[in-house]
Design a protein around this motif. Structure first.
Motif, PDB file in Angstrom:
ATOM      1  N   LYS A   1       0.854  -1.188   0.000  1.00  0.00           N
ATOM      2  CA  LYS A   1       0.000   0.000   0.000  1.00  0.00           C
ATOM      3  C   LYS A   1       0.884   1.230   0.000  1.00  0.00           C
ATOM      4  CE  LYS A   1      -3.523   2.353   2.726  1.00  0.00           C
ATOM      5  NZ  LYS A   1      -2.782   3.598   2.912  1.00  0.00           N
ATOM      6  N   CYS A   2       0.656   2.089  -0.973  1.00  0.00           N
ATOM      7  CA  CYS A   2       1.407   3.341  -1.065  1.00  0.00           C
ATOM      8  C   CYS A   2       0.505   4.450  -0.548  1.00  0.00           C
ATOM      9  CB  CYS A   2       1.817   3.609  -2.511  1.00  0.00           C
ATOM     10  SG  CYS A   2       2.830   2.302  -3.185  1.00  0.00           S
ATOM     11  N   GLY A   3       0.852   4.987   0.596  1.00  0.00           N
ATOM     12  CA  GLY A   3       0.007   5.993   1.231  1.00  0.00           C
ATOM     13  C   GLY A   3       0.471   7.406   0.989  1.00  0.00           C
TER      14      GLY A   3
ATOM     15  N   VAL B   1     -16.769  15.100  -0.400  1.00  0.00           N
ATOM     16  CA  VAL B   1     -16.761  15.875  -1.634  1.00  0.00           C
ATOM     17  C   VAL B   1     -15.447  15.729  -2.399  1.00  0.00           C
ATOM     18  CG1 VAL B   1     -18.448  17.572  -0.854  1.00  0.00           C
ATOM     19  CG2 VAL B   1     -16.026  17.948  -0.391  1.00  0.00           C
ATOM     20  N   ARG B   2     -14.449  15.106  -1.776  1.00  0.00           N
ATOM     21  CA  ARG B   2     -13.138  14.970  -2.413  1.00  0.00           C
ATOM     22  C   ARG B   2     -12.981  13.624  -3.107  1.00  0.00           C
ATOM     23  NH1 ARG B   2      -8.600  15.271   1.960  1.00  0.00           N
ATOM     24  NH2 ARG B   2      -9.074  13.101   1.688  1.00  0.00           N
ATOM     25  N   SER B   3     -12.065  13.619  -4.036  1.00  0.00           N
ATOM     26  CA  SER B   3     -11.658  12.392  -4.698  1.00  0.00           C
ATOM     27  C   SER B   3     -10.362  11.930  -4.048  1.00  0.00           C
ATOM     28  CB  SER B   3     -11.390  12.703  -6.160  1.00  0.00           C
ATOM     29  OG  SER B   3     -11.897  11.722  -6.963  1.00  0.00           O
ATOM     30  N   CYS B   4     -10.272  10.638  -3.718  1.00  0.00           N
ATOM     31  CA  CYS B   4      -9.079  10.080  -3.092  1.00  0.00           C
ATOM     32  C   CYS B   4      -8.658   8.847  -3.875  1.00  0.00           C
ATOM     33  CB  CYS B   4      -9.375   9.668  -1.652  1.00  0.00           C
ATOM     34  SG  CYS B   4      -9.909  11.014  -0.596  1.00  0.00           S
ATOM     35  N   SER B   5      -7.455   8.355  -3.577  1.00  0.00           N
ATOM     36  CA  SER B   5      -7.033   7.128  -4.232  1.00  0.00           C
ATOM     37  C   SER B   5      -6.400   6.181  -3.219  1.00  0.00           C
ATOM     38  CB  SER B   5      -6.054   7.419  -5.371  1.00  0.00           C
ATOM     39  OG  SER B   5      -4.809   7.813  -4.866  1.00  0.00           O
ATOM     40  N   LEU B   6      -6.590   4.904  -3.476  1.00  0.00           N
ATOM     41  CA  LEU B   6      -5.942   3.838  -2.728  1.00  0.00           C
ATOM     42  C   LEU B   6      -5.017   3.173  -3.731  1.00  0.00           C
ATOM     43  CD1 LEU B   6      -5.634   2.030  -0.224  1.00  0.00           C
ATOM     44  CD2 LEU B   6      -7.603   0.726  -1.035  1.00  0.00           C
ATOM     45  N   ASP B   7      -3.712   3.328  -3.529  1.00  0.00           N
ATOM     46  CA  ASP B   7      -2.710   2.865  -4.483  1.00  0.00           C
ATOM     47  C   ASP B   7      -2.101   1.564  -3.979  1.00  0.00           C
ATOM     48  OD1 ASP B   7      -3.131   5.265  -5.880  1.00  0.00           O
ATOM     49  OD2 ASP B   7      -1.695   6.294  -4.596  1.00  0.00           O
TER      50      ASP B   7
ATOM     51  N   ARG C   1       0.054   5.702 -11.057  1.00  0.00           N
ATOM     52  CA  ARG C   1       0.232   7.037 -11.621  1.00  0.00           C
ATOM     53  C   ARG C   1      -0.132   8.150 -10.658  1.00  0.00           C
ATOM     54  NH1 ARG C   1      -2.724   4.404 -15.983  1.00  0.00           N
ATOM     55  NH2 ARG C   1      -1.171   3.560 -17.376  1.00  0.00           N
ATOM     56  N   THR C   2      -0.685   7.810  -9.517  1.00  0.00           N
ATOM     57  CA  THR C   2      -1.228   8.876  -8.689  1.00  0.00           C
ATOM     58  C   THR C   2      -0.275   9.392  -7.612  1.00  0.00           C
ATOM     59  OG1 THR C   2      -2.267   7.238  -7.274  1.00  0.00           O
ATOM     60  CG2 THR C   2      -3.612   8.181  -9.023  1.00  0.00           C
ATOM     61  N   ARG C   3       0.631   8.559  -7.139  1.00  0.00           N
ATOM     62  CA  ARG C   3       1.514   9.010  -6.053  1.00  0.00           C
ATOM     63  C   ARG C   3       2.955   8.620  -6.299  1.00  0.00           C
ATOM     64  NH1 ARG C   3      -2.628   7.713  -2.038  1.00  0.00           N
ATOM     65  NH2 ARG C   3      -3.779   9.618  -1.812  1.00  0.00           N
TER      66      ARG C   3
ATOM     67  N   ASN D   1       3.528  -2.367 -14.005  1.00  0.00           N
ATOM     68  CA  ASN D   1       2.656  -3.356 -14.639  1.00  0.00           C
ATOM     69  C   ASN D   1       1.967  -4.279 -13.638  1.00  0.00           C
ATOM     70  OD1 ASN D   1       4.788  -5.005 -13.928  1.00  0.00           O
ATOM     71  ND2 ASN D   1       4.857  -6.065 -15.878  1.00  0.00           N
ATOM     72  N   HIS D   2       2.267  -4.166 -12.356  1.00  0.00           N
ATOM     73  CA  HIS D   2       1.507  -4.926 -11.360  1.00  0.00           C
ATOM     74  C   HIS D   2       1.017  -4.041 -10.223  1.00  0.00           C
ATOM     75  CE1 HIS D   2       5.835  -6.004 -10.786  1.00  0.00           C
ATOM     76  NE2 HIS D   2       5.595  -5.817  -9.513  1.00  0.00           N
ATOM     77  N   SER D   3       0.495  -2.885 -10.626  1.00  0.00           N
ATOM     78  CA  SER D   3      -0.081  -1.967  -9.648  1.00  0.00           C
ATOM     79  C   SER D   3      -1.376  -1.366 -10.200  1.00  0.00           C
ATOM     80  CB  SER D   3       0.917  -0.856  -9.318  1.00  0.00           C
ATOM     81  OG  SER D   3       1.186  -0.080 -10.451  1.00  0.00           O
ATOM     82  N   PHE D   4      -2.181  -0.860  -9.286  1.00  0.00           N
ATOM     83  CA  PHE D   4      -3.420  -0.191  -9.677  1.00  0.00           C
ATOM     84  C   PHE D   4      -3.846   0.748  -8.569  1.00  0.00           C
ATOM     85  CE2 PHE D   4      -4.573  -4.192  -7.685  1.00  0.00           C
ATOM     86  CZ  PHE D   4      -5.546  -3.836  -6.765  1.00  0.00           C
ATOM     87  N   SER D   5      -4.719   1.673  -8.917  1.00  0.00           N
ATOM     88  CA  SER D   5      -5.259   2.630  -7.958  1.00  0.00           C
ATOM     89  C   SER D   5      -6.777   2.595  -8.024  1.00  0.00           C
ATOM     90  CB  SER D   5      -4.788   4.053  -8.277  1.00  0.00           C
ATOM     91  OG  SER D   5      -3.385   4.146  -8.178  1.00  0.00           O
ATOM     92  N   LEU D   6      -7.405   2.622  -6.870  1.00  0.00           N
ATOM     93  CA  LEU D   6      -8.852   2.741  -6.778  1.00  0.00           C
ATOM     94  C   LEU D   6      -9.154   4.203  -6.484  1.00  0.00           C
ATOM     95  CD1 LEU D   6      -9.602  -0.369  -4.547  1.00  0.00           C
ATOM     96  CD2 LEU D   6      -9.893  -0.166  -7.005  1.00  0.00           C
ATOM     97  N   ILE D   7      -9.865   4.858  -7.372  1.00  0.00           N
ATOM     98  CA  ILE D   7     -10.231   6.260  -7.187  1.00  0.00           C
ATOM     99  C   ILE D   7     -11.650   6.270  -6.620  1.00  0.00           C
ATOM    100  CG2 ILE D   7     -10.435   8.529  -8.280  1.00  0.00           C
ATOM    101  CD1 ILE D   7      -7.621   7.160  -8.557  1.00  0.00           C
ATOM    102  N   TYR D   8     -11.808   6.893  -5.449  1.00  0.00           N
ATOM    103  CA  TYR D   8     -13.105   6.878  -4.769  1.00  0.00           C
ATOM    104  C   TYR D   8     -13.426   8.253  -4.206  1.00  0.00           C
ATOM    105  CZ  TYR D   8     -10.299   6.518  -0.479  1.00  0.00           C
ATOM    106  OH  TYR D   8      -9.402   6.758   0.541  1.00  0.00           O
ATOM    107  N   THR D   9     -14.689   8.435  -3.854  1.00  0.00           N
ATOM    108  CA  THR D   9     -15.104   9.700  -3.257  1.00  0.00           C
ATOM    109  C   THR D   9     -15.082   9.569  -1.739  1.00  0.00           C
ATOM    110  OG1 THR D   9     -17.419   9.067  -3.365  1.00  0.00           O
ATOM    111  CG2 THR D   9     -16.584  10.392  -5.175  1.00  0.00           C
ATOM    112  N   ASN D  10     -14.625  10.619  -1.109  1.00  0.00           N
ATOM    113  CA  ASN D  10     -14.589  10.686   0.350  1.00  0.00           C
ATOM    114  C   ASN D  10     -15.273  12.003   0.707  1.00  0.00           C
ATOM    115  OD1 ASN D  10     -14.057  10.572   3.041  1.00  0.00           O
ATOM    116  ND2 ASN D  10     -11.840  10.708   2.853  1.00  0.00           N
TER     117      ASN D  10
END
Length: 128
Positions: free
Chosen positions: A30-32, A96-102, A75-77, A85-94
């Motif tokens: 997890k990249c925080g 009113v803001r948009s956040c990502s879990l990388d 690509r986000t952090r 090639n073995h990573s992904f980010s979940l873009i979600y709403t928190n």
């Protein structure tokens, strides 16, 4: 691959197997926002509505119905080109803001499986 729409995704055997694997769980990197990336145990809840992980002794959850899109490659952090090639980010709403879990998986096969499973589960969450 790139950005994926969360519109209807055909449910198939591959997605079913990926969801079962996600329920069993895996150690993902997890990249925080702060500090170094760290390994955390991640799993899908039995009702398939939450992604659950543990940070230290604390259980954290992401309601999958809040996820707007999945972006493959990191690509986000904190970029790690060798892991793209073995990573992904979940873009979600928190609120009113948009956040990502990388997240970074151990290899491309695991990343593909989690991507397929998450896409199928998130698609189902958006249709209920």
């Amino acid at each position: 691959m790139g950005e994926e729409s969360l519109n209807t995704v055909p449910f198939d055997r591959t997605a079913e197997q990926a969801i079962l694997a996600m329920k069993k769980g895996a150690q993902l990197l997890k990249c925080g926002r702060r500090g170094k990336p760290r390994f955390c145990p991640f799993r899908l809840s039995t009702d398939e509505k939450y992604l659950i992980w543990y940070s230290g002794q604390e259980e954290k959850q992401l309601r999958l119905s809040l996820v707007m899109k999945i972006v493959t490659g990191q690509r986000t952090r904190q970029l790690q080109p060798d892991k793209e090639n073995h990573s992904f980010s979940l873009i979600y709403t928190n609120g009113v803001r948009s956040c990502s879990l990388d997240l970074i998986c151990k290899d491309k096969a695991q990343a593909d499986s989690w991507f397929i499973g998450l896409r199928a589960v998130i698609s189902k969450c958006h249709h209920f």
